[in-house]
Design an enzyme around this catalytic site. Structure first.
Site, PDB file in Angstrom:
ATOM      1  N   GLU A 184       0.875  -1.169   0.000  1.00 43.67           N
ATOM      2  CA  GLU A 184       0.000   0.000   0.000  1.00 43.67           C
ATOM      3  C   GLU A 184       0.910   1.217   0.000  1.00 43.67           C
ATOM      4  O   GLU A 184       1.644   1.464   0.968  1.00 43.67           O
ATOM      5  CB  GLU A 184      -0.927   0.042   1.208  1.00 43.67           C
ATOM      6  CG  GLU A 184      -1.898   1.230   1.103  1.00 43.67           C
ATOM      7  CD  GLU A 184      -2.849   1.319   2.290  1.00 43.67           C
ATOM      8  OE1 GLU A 184      -2.675   2.248   3.087  1.00 43.67           O
ATOM      9  OE2 GLU A 184      -3.737   0.467   2.395  1.00 43.67           O
ATOM     10  N   CYS A 217      -2.373   8.094   4.616  1.00 51.22           N
ATOM     11  CA  CYS A 217      -2.211   7.747   3.201  1.00 51.22           C
ATOM     12  C   CYS A 217      -3.496   7.958   2.424  1.00 51.22           C
ATOM     13  O   CYS A 217      -3.469   8.245   1.223  1.00 51.22           O
ATOM     14  CB  CYS A 217      -1.730   6.310   3.062  1.00 51.22           C
ATOM     15  SG  CYS A 217      -2.754   5.090   3.902  1.00 51.22           S
TER      16      CYS A 217
END
Length: 488
Positions: A254, A288
């Site tokens: 990720e 994020c």
């Protein structure tokens, strides 16, 4: 009423191959409070020999752990979740002091971390499925099995959760784990978890935690022959390096994001403003999945911007120890400089700086919320900022808004606001991202949300039941119940 457990100690050492000890490196890491600058602990760091020791011990310990009854593994995970609840105050204090988390942010991380651990306990019971055969008397079974050893490299922004969302399910399905947390958060990203799982009864060697630079320790873990899976959360640049050097391994990555929040012309502006503020400034924007760009239809752009500006002016930045603080310190001076440099370039590129302020606090790392307005080309819109910054962009119409949303190399998280849910669904299906939220402000509390991205935002899915696929392998076994003659 249960007594409060004695606080953990010994965070100047690492759990390596079943023993708490110093690393073999001749360098030490100084762990500091990003708000006060206070030294929290000093750790003699690991080197490549420690990586090798941890990986080989994990391989040996995994054989017995993977063969243990599912109920036994599940019990360890359930005890770990109970320990997290019993030690919530202690863990929260570490998150405050090491990661600069404000109170609301601490509560969120503790809640989802416990939930992930409890959910992981159910993953211990791996499913078996049957597949029909065209051959009479033949049965096909597909068994799920532990993959082996998982290397986890985690970031500093949600240290406890972003480590444990890989550690907990990997342990549950029978894998062993070697964890390398970020240098800014060695305790909350790794050593606390090691203490928790040790207290919960995890056998020695099944989990090791290595503190050291990504360039040496992280690189050695990625390249080592033992781990069959590398689970990494962090920047796209580092993720690309992992992909280039890991060899024949399964990768769960990720990576970076440049999340668009799109406000269509029929949106509930109060809800959209609240979501944009939360998405842009929660945990100082160091998320994020943060809202990096707010793309607003021209028909409601000016009204939306006025409402958002009023809300931003009311946000309180300062000491995370104070209950009223909503924005705490940026994690370190290097990150602060990066955020301010992007703001400066955006202003030079023609952005309207609607709200700003100078850094404050003992370390000078508390940056007030910044709000800019301008085009897609601005540095704060075209690049991931990872700071308390929002950039509002005017879109001509819905199609233009979609083009702007997809005009990025990233594809992690996104959102759209509209009163017409069918319209929102059609829009969401055309967004190039791993996640799109329609009128949703609660996704950060959803333990079943599938975290993962498209394009340069990574590979794989990290949460909910998807992690079973990530951390196991499938073994196809065919059974011929009725013997059949072989063809001549």
């Amino acid at each position: 009423m249960a007594a409060t457990p004695a606080p953990y100690t010994g965070f100047d050492r690492m759990l390596i191959a079943g023993q708490w000890r110093d690393g073999n490196s001749d360098s030490a890491l100084t762990d500091t409070d990003p708000y006060t600058g206070e030294t929290l602990t000093q750790i003699a760091q690991a080197d490549e020999s420690d990586v090798d020791l941890a990986c080989r011990a994990a391989r040996d310990a995994q054989r017995e752990w993977g063969a243990a009854p599912a109920a036994e593994r599940a019990a360890v995970l359930r005890r770990a979740a109970e320990i997290m609840a019993a030690r919530a105050g202690e863990i929260g204090d570490w998150l405050l002091r090491e990661a600069g988390c404000v109170r609301a942010r601490i509560e969120m991380e503790l809640t989802i971390c416990r939930a992930v651990t409890s959910l992981a306990a159910s993953h211990a019971f791996l499913p078996m499925r049957t597949v029909p055969s065209d051959t009479p008397g033949k049965e096909n079974r597909v068994y799920r099995q532990p993959a082996g050893v998982v290397g986890v490299i985690s970031p500093w922004n949600f240290p406890l959760f972003l480590s444990n969302r890989s550690v907990a399910p990997a342990l549950a399905v029978g894998d062993a784990v070697v964890l390398k947390p970020a240098g800014d958060t060695p305790v909350t990203g790794g050593l606390l978890l090691a203490k928790i799982y040790e207290e919960a009864g995890l056998p020695p060697g099944v989990l090791s935690v290595l503190i050291g630079p990504g360039s040496s320790v992280g690189g050695a873990l990625t390249r080592h022959e033992v781990p069959r899976i590398i689970s990494f959360t962090g920047s796209t640049a580092v993720g690309s390096g992992i992909a280039a050097t890991a060899g024949i391994k399964k990768l769960s990555l990720e990576l970076g994001g440049n999340g668009p929040l799109v406000v269509l012309d029929d949106a509930d502006l109060d809800a959209a403003v609240a979501a944009a503020s939360f998405g842009s400034y929660f945990h100082q924007g160091q998320v994020c999945m943060a809202t990096n760009r707010v793309i607003v239809d021209a028909a409601v752009h000016d009204e939306f911007l006025d409402r958002l500006l009023a809300r931003v002016r009311g946000l309180r930045a300062g000491d995370p120890r104070e209950e009223s603080t909503q924005i705490g310190p940026v994690i370190n001076a290097r990150q602060l400089a990066s955020v301010r440099e992007k703001i400066g370039r955006a202003v030079d590129q023609g952005a309207r700086l609607l709200h700003s302020g100078e850094p404050s606090g003992p370390t000078g790392q508390v940056l007030p919320p910044h709000l800019l307005a301008g085009g897609q080309h601005l540095a704060t819109a075209s690049e991931e900022v990872f700071g308390p910054v929002a950039t509002v962009i005017r879109a001509e119409n819905e199609e233009h808004a979609l083009r702007l949303a997809n005009d990025t190399e990233y594809g992690l998280s996104s959102a759209v606001f509209t009163r017409d849910l069918d319209r929102g669904l059609r829009f969401a299906q055309r967004v190039e991202a791993g996640m799109t939220h329609i009128n949703d402000t609660t996704v950060h509390d959803d333990v079943n949300a599938a975290f993962g991205g498209e394009k340069d935002s990574g590979l794989g899915r990290f949460n909910g039941h998807w992690v079973i696929d990530e951390f196991t392998t499938e073994h196809w076994i065919s059974i011929q119940h009725e013997p059949r003659p072989l063809p001549v």
